[in-house]
Structures are given as structure tokens and as C-alpha cells.
Design a protein around this motif. Structure first.
Motif, PDB file in Angstrom:
ATOM      1  N   LEU A  48      15.102   4.242 -32.198  1.00  0.00           N
ATOM      2  CA  LEU A  48      14.362   4.902 -33.278  1.00  0.00           C
ATOM      3  C   LEU A  48      13.233   5.675 -32.615  1.00  0.00           C
ATOM      4  N   LEU A  49      13.222   6.992 -32.769  1.00  0.00           N
ATOM      5  CA  LEU A  49      12.305   7.858 -32.021  1.00  0.00           C
ATOM      6  C   LEU A  49      11.443   8.691 -32.955  1.00  0.00           C
ATOM      7  N   ASP A  50      10.132   8.551 -32.807  1.00  0.00           N
ATOM      8  CA  ASP A  50       9.190   9.360 -33.586  1.00  0.00           C
ATOM      9  C   ASP A  50       9.179  10.789 -33.038  1.00  0.00           C
ATOM     10  N   HIS A  51       9.078  11.759 -33.935  1.00  0.00           N
ATOM     11  CA  HIS A  51       9.127  13.160 -33.522  1.00  0.00           C
ATOM     12  C   HIS A  51       7.862  13.589 -32.780  1.00  0.00           C
ATOM     13  N   ARG A  52       6.705  13.042 -33.166  1.00  0.00           N
ATOM     14  CA  ARG A  52       5.436  13.437 -32.559  1.00  0.00           C
ATOM     15  C   ARG A  52       4.880  12.272 -31.742  1.00  0.00           C
ATOM     16  N   LEU A  53       4.820  12.447 -30.423  1.00  0.00           N
ATOM     17  CA  LEU A  53       4.275  11.428 -29.537  1.00  0.00           C
ATOM     18  C   LEU A  53       3.138  12.023 -28.713  1.00  0.00           C
ATOM     19  N   PRO A  54       2.208  11.215 -28.215  1.00  0.00           N
ATOM     20  CA  PRO A  54       1.051  11.759 -27.481  1.00  0.00           C
ATOM     21  C   PRO A  54       1.438  12.583 -26.256  1.00  0.00           C
ATOM     22  N   ASP A  55       2.556  12.235 -25.621  1.00  0.00           N
ATOM     23  CA  ASP A  55       2.917  12.927 -24.373  1.00  0.00           C
ATOM     24  C   ASP A  55       4.221  13.701 -24.469  1.00  0.00           C
ATOM     25  N   GLY A  56       4.631  14.040 -25.681  1.00  0.00           N
ATOM     26  CA  GLY A  56       5.854  14.825 -25.777  1.00  0.00           C
ATOM     27  C   GLY A  56       6.322  15.015 -27.201  1.00  0.00           C
ATOM     28  N   GLU A  57       7.228  15.979 -27.332  1.00  0.00           N
ATOM     29  CA  GLU A  57       7.789  16.316 -28.633  1.00  0.00           C
ATOM     30  C   GLU A  57       9.211  15.784 -28.707  1.00  0.00           C
ATOM     31  N   GLY A  58       9.552  15.227 -29.880  1.00  0.00           N
ATOM     32  CA  GLY A  58      10.794  14.477 -30.036  1.00  0.00           C
ATOM     33  C   GLY A  58      12.063  15.161 -29.580  1.00  0.00           C
ATOM     34  N   LEU A  59      12.182  16.463 -29.877  1.00  0.00           N
ATOM     35  CA  LEU A  59      13.411  17.177 -29.527  1.00  0.00           C
ATOM     36  C   LEU A  59      13.642  17.183 -28.017  1.00  0.00           C
ATOM     37  N   ALA A  60      12.567  17.379 -27.249  1.00  0.00           N
ATOM     38  CA  ALA A  60      12.700  17.378 -25.788  1.00  0.00           C
ATOM     39  C   ALA A  60      12.979  15.974 -25.272  1.00  0.00           C
ATOM     40  N   ILE A  61      12.380  14.971 -25.938  1.00  0.00           N
ATOM     41  CA  ILE A  61      12.568  13.586 -25.493  1.00  0.00           C
ATOM     42  C   ILE A  61      14.000  13.128 -25.744  1.00  0.00           C
ATOM     43  N   ILE A  62      14.614  13.613 -26.817  1.00  0.00           N
ATOM     44  CA  ILE A  62      16.025  13.271 -27.075  1.00  0.00           C
ATOM     45  C   ILE A  62      16.874  13.633 -25.865  1.00  0.00           C
ATOM     46  N   GLN A  63      16.671  14.819 -25.342  1.00  0.00           N
ATOM     47  CA  GLN A  63      17.467  15.264 -24.201  1.00  0.00           C
ATOM     48  C   GLN A  63      17.229  14.386 -22.970  1.00  0.00           C
ATOM     49  N   ARG A  64      15.975  13.991 -22.769  1.00  0.00           N
ATOM     50  CA  ARG A  64      15.667  13.158 -21.589  1.00  0.00           C
ATOM     51  C   ARG A  64      16.264  11.761 -21.730  1.00  0.00           C
ATOM     52  N   LEU A  65      16.259  11.221 -22.943  1.00  0.00           N
ATOM     53  CA  LEU A  65      16.874   9.911 -23.169  1.00  0.00           C
ATOM     54  C   LEU A  65      18.393   9.985 -23.017  1.00  0.00           C
ATOM     55  N   ARG A  66      18.980  11.042 -23.550  1.00  0.00           N
ATOM     56  CA  ARG A  66      20.442  11.184 -23.453  1.00  0.00           C
ATOM     57  C   ARG A  66      20.895  11.488 -22.023  1.00  0.00           C
ATOM     58  N   ALA A  67      19.987  12.022 -21.215  1.00  0.00           N
ATOM     59  CA  ALA A  67      20.334  12.250 -19.815  1.00  0.00           C
ATOM     60  C   ALA A  67      20.527  10.925 -19.085  1.00  0.00           C
ATOM     61  N   ILE A  68      19.863   9.874 -19.561  1.00  0.00           N
ATOM     62  CA  ILE A  68      20.031   8.545 -18.959  1.00  0.00           C
ATOM     63  C   ILE A  68      21.310   7.892 -19.465  1.00  0.00           C
ATOM     64  N   ASP A  69      21.542   7.948 -20.775  1.00  0.00           N
ATOM     65  CA  ASP A  69      22.795   7.433 -21.343  1.00  0.00           C
ATOM     66  C   ASP A  69      23.037   8.144 -22.674  1.00  0.00           C
ATOM     67  N   GLN A  70      24.015   9.039 -22.677  1.00  0.00           N
ATOM     68  CA  GLN A  70      24.250   9.850 -23.868  1.00  0.00           C
ATOM     69  C   GLN A  70      25.020   9.112 -24.958  1.00  0.00           C
ATOM     70  N   ARG A  71      25.476   7.879 -24.662  1.00  0.00           N
ATOM     71  CA  ARG A  71      26.254   7.144 -25.663  1.00  0.00           C
ATOM     72  C   ARG A  71      25.368   6.387 -26.653  1.00  0.00           C
ATOM     73  N   VAL A  72      24.089   6.196 -26.341  1.00  0.00           N
ATOM     74  CA  VAL A  72      23.208   5.423 -27.223  1.00  0.00           C
ATOM     75  C   VAL A  72      22.802   6.276 -28.427  1.00  0.00           C
ATOM     76  N   PRO A  73      23.054   5.814 -29.647  1.00  0.00           N
ATOM     77  CA  PRO A  73      22.649   6.593 -30.829  1.00  0.00           C
ATOM     78  C   PRO A  73      21.134   6.628 -30.978  1.00  0.00           C
ATOM     79  N   ILE A  74      20.624   7.803 -31.365  1.00  0.00           N
ATOM     80  CA  ILE A  74      19.180   8.004 -31.544  1.00  0.00           C
ATOM     81  C   ILE A  74      18.928   8.483 -32.977  1.00  0.00           C
ATOM     82  N   VAL A  75      17.982   7.821 -33.651  1.00  0.00           N
ATOM     83  CA  VAL A  75      17.574   8.215 -35.002  1.00  0.00           C
ATOM     84  C   VAL A  75      16.169   8.797 -34.907  1.00  0.00           C
ATOM     85  N   MET A  76      16.005  10.040 -35.342  1.00  0.00           N
ATOM     86  CA  MET A  76      14.702  10.702 -35.305  1.00  0.00           C
ATOM     87  C   MET A  76      13.899  10.350 -36.556  1.00  0.00           C
ATOM     88  N   LEU A  77      12.645   9.938 -36.355  1.00  0.00           N
ATOM     89  CA  LEU A  77      11.728   9.642 -37.452  1.00  0.00           C
ATOM     90  C   LEU A  77      10.621  10.693 -37.447  1.00  0.00           C
TER      91      LEU A  77
END
Length: 470
Positions: A48-77
Motif C-alpha cells: 500500500l503506497l501513499d502518493h505523496r511522500l517526503p522524499d519522493g512522488e508515488g508514480l516514480a516510486i512505483i517504478q523503483r519498487l517494481r524494478a526490485i520485483d514486478q510481481r508484487v501488487p501495489i495499491v496507490m493511496l
């Protein structure tokens, strides 16, 4: 117990989510960096990923998380919902999108539905994976070794040897699935044939401007296992980096300045003899010793007896199903041919032969001619090889163990390669000219009349025997 990673900078939101899922193991992160660190430490079942974080924006963070494992489902909040943002989230790979404030029942339904789907996909991948056939004594011994290795929750590297095509990667996958790391990511990298720079990116990832552009296999396999196919082909510089990763659990991305801690078990496969590679100077000895903590050898198909027929039948069923052909059977003659053929290409050659036969067989039964077995490689028909002897080569006859005669052969080879110039030959041999001259006199006492001042040995004979040095 399934795990959930909650990434939100508001403690109150994190606590609400933790209470909403008492049946899950929930981990928390309040920033993008914490989320990425948690992801590398252990791959969750859902994020579960918040869109606004102190050190990054959710859309960019999705890509970085999926670069580690793209099979894990991510829900944007997000508390800043819009149709454009929702569409962009799905484009980046998010599985779903919820606006704050969200209703708990909607959140619970979304999370549980995605977890069920994720587990079903994982089970489907496991069911589709080919299994090791182990009826023969050789394969039963291999499986017994695998069982012993997996019974201990160890992260020790495993060295998997065997001829090309024997199924070393499949053995690595079985080791992974049956170990305490089973169910976590498994990555495989082919070390042969890639340029050194590209291989480094594949293994360690790459940064640009301090941002990770691509995660390497050591990170994408975080919490799981990494299989290096033909690891003896690693360039020397890369070998040092792999050794550091194994010994210290640290890597550095290409163009990066900071070390990244990793958690991965290394499985290394090779069809070459690593000892020969060490002696030839192509493989670092310290890396070899570090990887051979637990050695395994995968037997060739010709060592597995009637296993070959079981594998052939299993492959036949798989290929006919995938190609939509009616059920085919192997004729008795085809079965006998499969059983007696030497299979120099091992499992890979057998799979190719079955697939080809399914395509070309005109009737309901596969005949010998449909298999297109290479007659020249059948048992009992050894093929003579033309031996090319390069200038200066040393061919030691089988059974030759006399050091003086072998030394004479090496000296003659050096003289031949240097066109009879003793100074050059001595440099090649790593000795001085006087020592070479003394050894020549030992080889051929009749040569004592030759002046030591002469630097050329005339008429050096070819390396066909151990005659006098000229």
C-alpha cells in the motif's frame, strides 16, 4: 502468514491499516527510502503506497519498487485523486488505486482480493515449472543431496556442475523453492556472451544522477536466490565484484557511489571444470573456493538410464498440449532409439527432438525418423578429431610422467617458437641463458662442443619426439 508493506508518512494512517488486517504481518515505512530498504530485506505479498511522500512522488516510486520485483501488487493511496492520476498509476504498473479518506471495507476487499489473485498466480507458476525426474540412482543421489542442503536454513552458495543441457538451472530453481527462501524472488543471469559493461548492469543495476534507473539481479532477487549460469565466463573485474557481494553482502551499482546491502543466496552453474579455469588464470581462485562450499553435480542424460523415457513422455504431453495437437504416442522403435541414443546435448537436445517430432509427425504415432537423431553422434561411433598443433605447443603423450623428458619437450617447444634463439627461449621459460645452456647439455651431452656465446640453435626439429636439441 502473508505480509503487507504500508508506505505512508502519516502514523495515524499506518495504525488504521495495521488494525484492519490482524491476519496479516504488516510492516511499516514512512518514506520512499525506507520502503525500498524494506523491499530489499524481504519481498512482501502486497504494498500500500501513499502518493505523496517526503522524499519522493508515488508514480516514480512505483517504478523503483517494481524494478526490485514486478510481481508484487501495489495499491496507490492518495488524497489528491483525479482520473489522470489514476490512469497514470495503472500505466506505471499499479494493481489498484484508492482515494483518501477510504472506507475500511473497500480497502479490506481490495487487499484480500489482490492477495488471493497473487497467491493463485504464484501457485500457477509453481505448477507450470517442470519437475526433476528421479528414478535413476544418479538422480536419486542428487535429490538426496538437495534435500540435505535445503533442510538447513543456510545462505551458503551452491556450485552446480554438469554438462551443457543437463538442467542446472532447473536444479537451482528446485534448490530455491525447497529452501527457506522458497516463494521469494528467483533471478537467473547468463554470464556467457554478454559484454562486460552490460553484464555489470544486469547483475548490479545502474544509476544516473543518484537515481536508480535499473535494478540489477542482486537486488531484484532480494530475499531470494540468484543463479549465475556459466559463472566461469565472468570477466575478471566482475568476478571481484561478485566475490564482494558473496562475502560482504554489498554491491555498488554502475555509476553509483554508495554501497547497497543485499540479501540473496548465490547459486552458480558451470559446464566447465572450475579448477581448470583457475589453473588457466581465467577464474579467481578465491571466488572458486567461496562458491564451492556446497558442490553438486547434475548427471548427464546417458547416466540416467530409463529416466530418459520418462522425461520424453512428459515432454511429449506438454508439447502436444501447448501446440493443440491430438494425443501422440511414441512408437516402440522410437522409444528404443530414445533409450539407446547418447544425447550429447542432454535434456535440451531431447526437448528439441520431441518438439520437432510433434510438429512433423504425420500420424498419431511418432516414428524414429520424426526425431531426427544425429546418427554421427550415436553410441559406438566416436568421431575422430583433427588435432591442430600450433607452433610452440607441447603435447605430452598419455602416460608420460618422466619430468626430465617433459622438461626437454618444453625446452624444445620454446626453442621452436623462438626460431632457435636461446635468449628469447630463456625469457619464455623464465630462466637465464646460462641455465638454458646447461639444460641443453643435459638433454644432449654431445652438444657440449657448441659455443655458449652462440645465441642461435640451428635447425630446430619439429616437436615430434624427444631427440637431441640442436
Amino acid at each position: 502468514m502473508e505480509s503487507l508493506l504500508v508506505v505512508d508518512d502519516e502514523p495515524a494512517v499506518r495504525q488504521v491499516i495495521i488494525k484492519a488486517f490482524p491476519e496479516l504481518r504488516v510492516r511499516e515505512a514512512s518514506s520512499a527510502d525506507q520502503a525500498l530498504a524494506a523491499m530489499r530485506e524481504e519481498i512482501p505479498d502486497l504494498i500500500l503506497l501513499d502518493h505523496r511522500l517526503p522524499d519522493g512522488e508515488g508514480l516514480a516510486i512505483i517504478q523503483r519498487l517494481r524494478a526490485i520485483d514486478q510481481r508484487v501488487p501495489i495499491v496507490m493511496l492518495t488524497g489528491y485523486g483525479s482520473t489522470t492520476l489514476a490512469v497514470e498509476c495503472f500505466k506505471r504498473g499499479a494493481a489498484d488505486y484508492l482515494e483518501k479518506p477510504f472506507k475500511l471495507d473497500r480497502l479490506q476487499f481490495t487487499v484480500r482480493n489482490l492477495l488471493e489473485r497473487h497467491q493463485a498466480q504464484r501457485a500457477g507458476r509453481a505448477a507450470a515449472r517442470p519437475a526433476l525426474v528421479a528414478r535413476s540412482h544418479a538422480m536419486k543421489e542428487l535429490l538426496a543431496s538437495i534435500k540435505r542442503i535445503c533442510s538447513v536454513p543456510s545462505n551458503m552458495p551452491v556450485l552446480i556442475g554438469g554438462e551443457p543441457g543437463t538442467g542446472k538451472e532447473l536444479v537451482a530453481r528446485v534448490l530455491h523453492e525447497r529452501s527457506h527462501r522458497g516463494g521469494r524472488p528467483f533471478a537467473a543471469v547468463a554470464c556467457a556472451g554478454l559484454p562486460a559493461e552490460q553484464l555489470d548492469v544486469e547483475l548490479f543495476g545502474i544509476e544516473r544522477g543518484g537515481e536508480m534507473m535499473k535494478a540489477g539481479a542482486f537486488e531484484s532477487a532480494g530475499g531470494g536466490s540468484l543463479y549465475l549460469d556459466e559463472f566461469c565466463e565472468l570477466p575478471q573485474a566482475t568476478q571481484g565484484k561478485v566475490l564482494r557481494a558473496v562475502e560482504h553482502s554489498l554491491i555498488r551499482r554502475v555509476n553509483g557511489f554508495d554501497d547497497v546491502r543485499i540479501d540473496v543466496r548465490l547459486l552458480a552453474g558451470t559446464s566447465a571444470d572450475p579448477r581448470d579455469e583457475v589453473l588457466a588464470g581465467r577464474l579467481r581462485q578465491d571466488l572458486y573456493f567461496r562458491l564451492r562450499v556446497v558442490p553438486l553435480r547434475v548427471p548427464s542424460l546417458r547416466e540416467r538410464g530409463d529416466d530418459v523415457l520418462i522425461v520424453a513422455e512428459s515432454e511429449l504431453a506438454r508439447v502436444t498440449r501447448e501446440l493443440g495437437r491430438p494425443t501422440l504416442t511414441l512408437s516402440q522403435a522410437a522409444r528404443e532409439a530414445i533409450r539407446t541414443y547418447s544425447w550429447p546435448g542432454n535434456i535440451r537436445e531431447l526437448m528439441n527432438a520431441i518438439e520437432r517430432a510433434v510438429v512433423v509427425a504425420p500420424g498419431p504415432e511418432i516414428m524414429v525418423q520424426d526425431l531426427y537423431l544425429d546418427e554421427k553422434l550415436r553410441p559406438g561411433k566416436p568421431q575422430a578429431r583433427e588435432t591442430v598443433v600450433l607452433p610452440g605447443s607441447v603435447i605430452i603423450p598419455p602416460g608420460e610422467r618422466n619430468l626430465q623428458r617433459i622438461e626437454a619437450m618444453i625446452i624444445r617447444a620454446a626453442l621452436e617458437e623462438s626460431s632457435g634463439h636461446k635468449s628469447n627461449a630463456a625469457d619464455m621459460l623464465g630462466i637465464n641463458r646460462t641455465t638454458l645452456y646447461n639444460k641443453l647439455r643435459e638433454i644432449n651431452p654431445a652438444a657440449t662442443h657448441e659455443s655458449e656465446s652462440s645465441d642461435v640453435v640451428p635447425a630446430v626439429r619439429p616437436m615430434s619426439g624427444l631427440g637431441d636439441a640442436q
